[in-house]
Design a protein around this motif. Structure first.
Motif, PDB file in Angstrom:
ATOM      1  N   GLN A  60       0.847  -1.190   0.000  1.00 38.36           N
ATOM      2  CA  GLN A  60       0.000   0.000   0.000  1.00 38.36           C
ATOM      3  C   GLN A  60       0.885   1.243   0.000  1.00 38.36           C
ATOM      4  O   GLN A  60       2.110   1.146   0.120  1.00 38.36           O
TER       5      GLN A  60
ATOM      6  N   ASP B 144      -1.392   8.806   0.092  1.00 39.60           N
ATOM      7  CA  ASP B 144      -1.559   8.556  -1.349  1.00 39.60           C
ATOM      8  C   ASP B 144      -2.658   9.377  -2.011  1.00 39.60           C
ATOM      9  O   ASP B 144      -3.102   9.040  -3.106  1.00 39.60           O
TER      10      ASP B 144
ATOM     11  N   SER C 196      -1.782   6.727 -10.454  1.00 39.11           N
ATOM     12  CA  SER C 196      -1.329   5.507 -11.114  1.00 39.11           C
ATOM     13  C   SER C 196       0.011   5.069 -10.541  1.00 39.11           C
ATOM     14  O   SER C 196       0.776   5.886 -10.005  1.00 39.11           O
TER      15      SER C 196
ATOM     16  N   HIS D   6      -4.788   3.830  -9.507  1.00 41.66           N
ATOM     17  CA  HIS D   6      -4.774   3.908  -8.046  1.00 41.66           C
ATOM     18  C   HIS D   6      -5.782   4.934  -7.548  1.00 41.66           C
ATOM     19  O   HIS D   6      -5.904   6.031  -8.100  1.00 41.66           O
TER      20      HIS D   6
ATOM     21  N   HIS E 207      -2.104  -3.134  -3.611  1.00 32.39           N
ATOM     22  CA  HIS E 207      -1.725  -3.671  -4.918  1.00 32.39           C
ATOM     23  C   HIS E 207      -1.060  -5.031  -4.773  1.00 32.39           C
ATOM     24  O   HIS E 207      -0.138  -5.210  -3.974  1.00 32.39           O
TER      25      HIS E 207
END
Length: 240
Positions: free
Chosen positions: A179, A183, A188, A204, A210
């Protein structure tokens, strides 16, 4: 009276000539062919990889196909041991040949998005890794003399001062998922292997995790980008 009709004929003829000239000017300035970069900046970073490999996406938002020529300008702080190669729609040019040939235009159809590629390797020895950070400007022209510029990328070595120090990957090392902390600006994620080849591109949204279980064990470079395609930060990720 004959002079009056001659004058009117002359005025009408001049209007037609001026209209034709104006139309040509509109075409030459890109009104009918709206060429744009999908990626706003070319920001180059390397931490001991085999090469830097960047896709430069260009779109024709106009109603007609158009011919495009280009040149590339490295920034003043370009490392001396970097050499650059550009691949357009026609050729992969020789290293450090930074402008397109005048007799080989790149044809982009209306509504089409195309990709040029920028590669950087070690200029001293290609077997040596590439380190450093810099940027460059790619300029597009619709004439072979490269006088009429229709689009250009930005050049900034800043990786977006907005909390770039606070961006981080966790857990790192990881075996399955990772992670991104802080963010909110990340849109992306691009993952590159140790030789600089793109192996994953992931959209994202804040809070996403991910999956990297399909990646082999090793070290990867993870590049975080915002919605404009600008690089926010690049970090190493260890996959176990």
């Amino acid at each position: 009276m004959p002079y009056f009709y001659l004058l009117i004929s002359f005025i009408v003829a001049m209007k037609k000539i001026l209209l034709n000239i104006f139309t040509l000017l509109l075409v030459s300035t890109g009104v009918f062919a709206q060429i744009e970069f999908s990626t706003g900046s070319i920001i180059l970073e390397a931490e001991g990889v085999d090469q830097i490999f960047i896709d430069i996406r260009i779109v024709n938002n106009g109603a007609e196909a158009t011919e495009i020529y280009w040149n590339y300008e490295p920034s003043e702080n370009y490392p001396d041991n970097w050499k650059t190669q550009i691949c357009d729609l026609n050729f992969c040019y020789d290293w450090d040949n930074l402008e397109s040939l005048t007799n080989f235009p790149n044809m982009i159809d209306a509504g089409q998005e195309v990709t040029f590629t920028l590669k950087i390797k070690n200029n001293i020895d290609e077997s040596l890794p590439v380190f450093g950070s810099s940027c460059g400007v790619m300029r597009l022209f619709n004439d072979s003399e490269k006088l009429n510029e229709v689009a250009a990328t930005l050049c900034s070595t800043s990786l977006n001062d907005l909390s770039s120090e606070e961006l981080m990957l966790y857990p790192n090392p990881t075996t399955e998922m990772f992670q991104i902390k802080n963010d909110a600006s990340v849109a992306s994620v691009r993952v590159y292997n140790i030789v600089g080849r793109l192996v994953k591109t992931i959209g994202h949204t804040a809070g996403m995790a991910h999956d990297v279980t399909d990646l082999r064990t090793g070290m990867y470079l993870v590049r975080l980008e915002n919605k404009n395609g600008d690089v926010l930060k690049s970090m190493r990720l260890s996959k176990r």
